[in-house]
Design a protein around this motif. Structure first.
Motif, PDB file in Angstrom:
ATOM      1  N   GLN A  63      16.544  60.932  78.639  1.00  0.00           N
ATOM      2  CA  GLN A  63      16.853  61.621  79.899  1.00  0.00           C
ATOM      3  C   GLN A  63      16.985  63.125  79.693  1.00  0.00           C
ATOM      4  OE1 GLN A  63      19.169  57.730  81.808  1.00  0.00           O
ATOM      5  NE2 GLN A  63      20.308  59.609  81.508  1.00  0.00           N
ATOM      6  N   ALA A  64      17.579  63.519  78.584  1.00  0.00           N
ATOM      7  CA  ALA A  64      17.703  64.950  78.286  1.00  0.00           C
ATOM      8  C   ALA A  64      16.326  65.576  78.080  1.00  0.00           C
ATOM      9  CB  ALA A  64      18.566  65.153  77.044  1.00  0.00           C
ATOM     10  N   LEU A  65      15.428  64.870  77.391  1.00  0.00           N
ATOM     11  CA  LEU A  65      14.078  65.371  77.153  1.00  0.00           C
ATOM     12  C   LEU A  65      13.355  65.634  78.467  1.00  0.00           C
ATOM     13  CD1 LEU A  65      11.654  65.894  75.202  1.00  0.00           C
ATOM     14  CD2 LEU A  65      11.152  63.455  75.391  1.00  0.00           C
ATOM     15  N   PHE A  66      13.441  64.668  79.382  1.00  0.00           N
ATOM     16  CA  PHE A  66      12.729  64.823  80.653  1.00  0.00           C
ATOM     17  C   PHE A  66      13.455  65.785  81.590  1.00  0.00           C
ATOM     18  CE2 PHE A  66      10.385  61.400  78.896  1.00  0.00           C
ATOM     19  CZ  PHE A  66       9.141  61.425  79.516  1.00  0.00           C
ATOM     20  N   ALA A  67      14.751  65.900  81.462  1.00  0.00           N
ATOM     21  CA  ALA A  67      15.475  66.921  82.238  1.00  0.00           C
ATOM     22  C   ALA A  67      14.979  68.305  81.846  1.00  0.00           C
ATOM     23  CB  ALA A  67      16.977  66.800  81.999  1.00  0.00           C
ATOM     24  N   HIS A  68      14.841  68.531  80.539  1.00  0.00           N
ATOM     25  CA  HIS A  68      14.348  69.832  80.082  1.00  0.00           C
ATOM     26  C   HIS A  68      12.902  70.053  80.510  1.00  0.00           C
ATOM     27  CE1 HIS A  68      12.673  72.833  77.312  1.00  0.00           C
ATOM     28  NE2 HIS A  68      13.853  73.392  77.465  1.00  0.00           N
ATOM     29  N   ARG A  69      12.119  68.997  80.457  1.00  0.00           N
ATOM     30  CA  ARG A  69      10.729  69.113  80.890  1.00  0.00           C
ATOM     31  C   ARG A  69      10.663  69.536  82.358  1.00  0.00           C
ATOM     32  NH1 ARG A  69       6.534  64.018  81.378  1.00  0.00           N
ATOM     33  NH2 ARG A  69       4.766  65.177  82.228  1.00  0.00           N
ATOM     34  N   ALA A  70      11.537  68.967  83.197  1.00  0.00           N
ATOM     35  CA  ALA A  70      11.561  69.333  84.612  1.00  0.00           C
ATOM     36  C   ALA A  70      11.913  70.804  84.791  1.00  0.00           C
ATOM     37  CB  ALA A  70      12.558  68.456  85.362  1.00  0.00           C
ATOM     38  N   LEU A  71      12.880  71.283  84.028  1.00  0.00           N
ATOM     39  CA  LEU A  71      13.265  72.696  84.122  1.00  0.00           C
ATOM     40  C   LEU A  71      12.100  73.600  83.748  1.00  0.00           C
ATOM     41  CD1 LEU A  71      16.867  72.639  82.575  1.00  0.00           C
ATOM     42  CD2 LEU A  71      16.216  72.650  84.989  1.00  0.00           C
ATOM     43  N   GLN A  72      11.340  73.194  82.732  1.00  0.00           N
ATOM     44  CA  GLN A  72      10.182  73.988  82.319  1.00  0.00           C
ATOM     45  C   GLN A  72       9.110  74.005  83.398  1.00  0.00           C
ATOM     46  OE1 GLN A  72       9.132  72.060  78.550  1.00  0.00           O
ATOM     47  NE2 GLN A  72       9.566  73.988  77.486  1.00  0.00           N
ATOM     48  N   ASP A  93       8.221  54.512  78.177  1.00  0.00           N
ATOM     49  CA  ASP A  93       7.384  54.468  76.976  1.00  0.00           C
ATOM     50  C   ASP A  93       8.037  55.242  75.835  1.00  0.00           C
ATOM     51  OD1 ASP A  93       4.794  53.817  75.639  1.00  0.00           O
ATOM     52  OD2 ASP A  93       4.659  56.016  75.572  1.00  0.00           O
ATOM     53  N   THR A  94       8.625  56.386  76.176  1.00  0.00           N
ATOM     54  CA  THR A  94       9.339  57.174  75.161  1.00  0.00           C
ATOM     55  C   THR A  94      10.546  56.406  74.646  1.00  0.00           C
ATOM     56  OG1 THR A  94       8.645  59.206  76.289  1.00  0.00           O
ATOM     57  CG2 THR A  94      10.436  59.397  74.695  1.00  0.00           C
ATOM     58  N   LEU A  95      11.277  55.780  75.554  1.00  0.00           N
ATOM     59  CA  LEU A  95      12.437  54.989  75.150  1.00  0.00           C
ATOM     60  C   LEU A  95      12.019  53.860  74.225  1.00  0.00           C
ATOM     61  CD1 LEU A  95      15.442  54.258  75.385  1.00  0.00           C
ATOM     62  CD2 LEU A  95      14.864  52.904  77.415  1.00  0.00           C
ATOM     63  N   ARG A  96      10.936  53.186  74.544  1.00  0.00           N
ATOM     64  CA  ARG A  96      10.464  52.091  73.688  1.00  0.00           C
ATOM     65  C   ARG A  96      10.220  52.590  72.268  1.00  0.00           C
ATOM     66  NH1 ARG A  96       5.940  50.615  71.482  1.00  0.00           N
ATOM     67  NH2 ARG A  96       4.826  52.329  72.509  1.00  0.00           N
ATOM     68  N   ARG A  97       9.548  53.740  72.135  1.00  0.00           N
ATOM     69  CA  ARG A  97       9.259  54.271  70.792  1.00  0.00           C
ATOM     70  C   ARG A  97      10.533  54.636  70.048  1.00  0.00           C
ATOM     71  NH1 ARG A  97       6.608  58.865  71.755  1.00  0.00           N
ATOM     72  NH2 ARG A  97       6.126  58.573  73.947  1.00  0.00           N
ATOM     73  N   ARG A 156      19.486  60.254  86.790  1.00  0.00           N
ATOM     74  CA  ARG A 156      20.450  60.833  85.846  1.00  0.00           C
ATOM     75  C   ARG A 156      19.859  62.039  85.119  1.00  0.00           C
ATOM     76  NH1 ARG A 156      25.816  58.809  86.077  1.00  0.00           N
ATOM     77  NH2 ARG A 156      25.556  57.395  87.836  1.00  0.00           N
ATOM     78  N   ALA A 157      18.575  61.984  84.839  1.00  0.00           N
ATOM     79  CA  ALA A 157      17.918  63.146  84.231  1.00  0.00           C
ATOM     80  C   ALA A 157      17.924  64.327  85.198  1.00  0.00           C
ATOM     81  CB  ALA A 157      16.493  62.784  83.833  1.00  0.00           C
ATOM     82  N   ALA A 158      17.733  64.038  86.490  1.00  0.00           N
ATOM     83  CA  ALA A 158      17.757  65.101  87.500  1.00  0.00           C
ATOM     84  C   ALA A 158      19.143  65.730  87.603  1.00  0.00           C
ATOM     85  CB  ALA A 158      17.328  64.544  88.857  1.00  0.00           C
ATOM     86  N   LEU A 194      10.875  64.095  88.814  1.00  0.00           N
ATOM     87  CA  LEU A 194      11.151  63.165  87.731  1.00  0.00           C
ATOM     88  C   LEU A 194      10.904  61.703  88.073  1.00  0.00           C
ATOM     89  CD1 LEU A 194      14.344  64.817  86.215  1.00  0.00           C
ATOM     90  CD2 LEU A 194      12.154  64.478  85.054  1.00  0.00           C
ATOM     91  N   GLN A 195      11.042  61.319  89.320  1.00  0.00           N
ATOM     92  CA  GLN A 195      10.899  59.895  89.647  1.00  0.00           C
ATOM     93  C   GLN A 195       9.534  59.309  89.273  1.00  0.00           C
ATOM     94  OE1 GLN A 195      12.561  59.705  93.744  1.00  0.00           O
ATOM     95  NE2 GLN A 195      14.118  58.373  92.846  1.00  0.00           N
ATOM     96  N   PRO A 196       8.424  60.019  89.501  1.00  0.00           N
ATOM     97  CA  PRO A 196       7.137  59.450  89.063  1.00  0.00           C
ATOM     98  C   PRO A 196       6.988  59.375  87.546  1.00  0.00           C
ATOM     99  CG  PRO A 196       6.813  61.166  90.736  1.00  0.00           C
ATOM    100  CD  PRO A 196       8.230  61.273  90.257  1.00  0.00           C
ATOM    101  N   ALA A 197       7.877  60.041  86.826  1.00  0.00           N
ATOM    102  CA  ALA A 197       7.779  60.063  85.357  1.00  0.00           C
ATOM    103  C   ALA A 197       8.451  58.863  84.704  1.00  0.00           C
ATOM    104  CB  ALA A 197       8.408  61.349  84.818  1.00  0.00           C
TER     105      ALA A 197
END
Length: 385
Positions: free
Chosen positions: A127-136, A23-27, A374-376, A14-17
């Motif tokens: 953070q929840a979105l990227f946490a789920h992405r990491a699990l996938q 960018d997602t937060l900005r949108r 925090r996402a991790a 997740l750190q490199p993300a």
């Protein structure tokens, strides 16, 4: 439970993300979403929904008549039969009216992201979105179905979402609330005060203040007595707080006031204390002969007591240590939708969202470096539950 190697693997992924997270937060932030402006909230809801659909999840948009639509997003378990459910809970509405961005734009500076709703609580959704992405991506999907529920009216009492929240909570083994953490060290909220509002209306009798004051019953005087008495109920050691925040009464200076009212903010750290305060309110009697009291309201959210968070916090602290994160806990006075789920007896851990400061203020911001960490932590909790 994930081994230290797996927890570290999630963090490393997740750190490199972080640039993508920002960018997602900005949108999300520039799509303003005031609780009371349905059209704006619905636009933001659509942007959030589209982002989650990119990850192949079941996204259900739940239409609302007067408030923004709610989002229910389902991630199936990695087995043919889900062995329970986990609920990840948050809200996308903010306290800021539309056009706030003109004076409070989204900006990145000195390791912080500023803007309306960054801290409370659009970063939590990211953070929840990227946490789920990491699990996938890391093939760490939970054995349980995960439901992400993003609501549109938490900041104004959750009237349209409360039934939905409680329904999903009853199906769940645990609830993870993505409200922001507390303080610069990002403490989790293992207890929250119960929150309520009560109104006391005093009915007196009007009379001429100069010619026949003795014929009147002064509602303002009665109200002053009642407020003075009620303020003695404050008990910092118990965590009990009663504040008179709106007072109205009278019509003219030469007329004995025949009506007065006060609106009280109520806070309590335990269900027992909450019940005691409500009993005291209902037991109030007039001080002036002939005056009459009318009492409405009470607690709308029960406390989130620590016993409902203790086991989850212990596990979160252990997982955090595996990624060199020192995790602390705290009690806060404000309520959240986590109060609702804990009141049903569902284990609930709150404050898993952003690290930052300035909720509901012009300097609202988050610490950007904390986002992947925090996402991790959330991903590890979901994978181990």
């Amino acid at each position: 439970m994930p081994t230290p190697l797996v927890a570290q693997k999630i963090k490393n992924f997740l750190q490199p993300a972080l640039p993508q997270m920002l960018d997602t937060l900005r949108r999300f932030v520039i799509a303003e979403s005031p609780s009371l402006e349905k059209s704006c909230a619905d636009r933001c809801c659509g942007i959030i929904a589209a982002e989650w659909r990119k990850h192949g999840l079941q996204v259900h948009r739940l239409p609302q008549k007067h408030r923004g639509d709610h989002l229910r997003i389902v991630s199936p378990s990695n087995s043919s039969r889900a062995k329970g459910q986990l609920l990840v809970l948050g809200h996308y509405d903010t306290v800021y009216a539309s056009s706030t961005l003109k004076k409070m734009p989204f900006r990145l500076t000195a390791g912080k992201a500023y803007g309306p709703g960054t801290f409370d609580m659009k970063t939590g959704i990211v953070q929840a979105l990227f946490a789920h992405r990491a699990l996938q991506k890391l093939n760490l999907a939970s054995k349980k179905r995960i439901v992400f529920l993003w609501t549109s009216d938490e900041e104004i009492g959750s009237d349209s979402s409360r039934k939905l929240i409680e329904t999903e909570a009853r199906r769940s083994d645990a609830v993870f609330v993505l409200e922001p953490s507390y303080g610069p060290r990002g403490m989790l909220k293992t207890a929250r005060k119960g929150v309520g509002e009560a109104e006391i209306i005093v009915h007196g009798r009007a009379s001429h203040a100069g010619l026949a004051p003795e014929e009147g019953i002064n509602a303002v005087h009665e109200l002053c007595y009642q407020v003075s008495h009620i303020l003695k109920w404050n008990n910092p050691h118990r965590g009990t707080a009663v504040n008179a925040d709106i007072i109205q009464g009278g019509t003219r200076t030469n007329v004995i006031a025949d009506r007065a009212r006060v609106v009280l903010d109520l806070r309590a750290t335990s269900t027992a204390e909450m019940s005691r305060l409500e009993r005291q309110l209902l037991a109030l009697k007039p001080h002036l002969r002939g005056a009459r009291l009318e009492i409405h309201g009470g607690f709308s959210r029960s406390p989130l007591e620590r016993k409902m968070s203790a086991a989850l916090f212990k596990r979160a602290k252990s997982l955090a240590a595996q990624i060199n994160l020192s995790l602390e806990e705290c009690v806060v006075g404000g309520g959240s939708d986590g109060n609702l789920t804990a009141a049903l007896g569902i284990p609930t851990l709150d404050g898993l969202g952003a690290v930052g400061d300035g909720a509901h203020s012009t300097h609202e911001h988050i610490l950007t470096a904390a986002m992947p960490i925090r996402a991790a932590l959330l991903a590890a909790l979901l994978a181990s539950s």
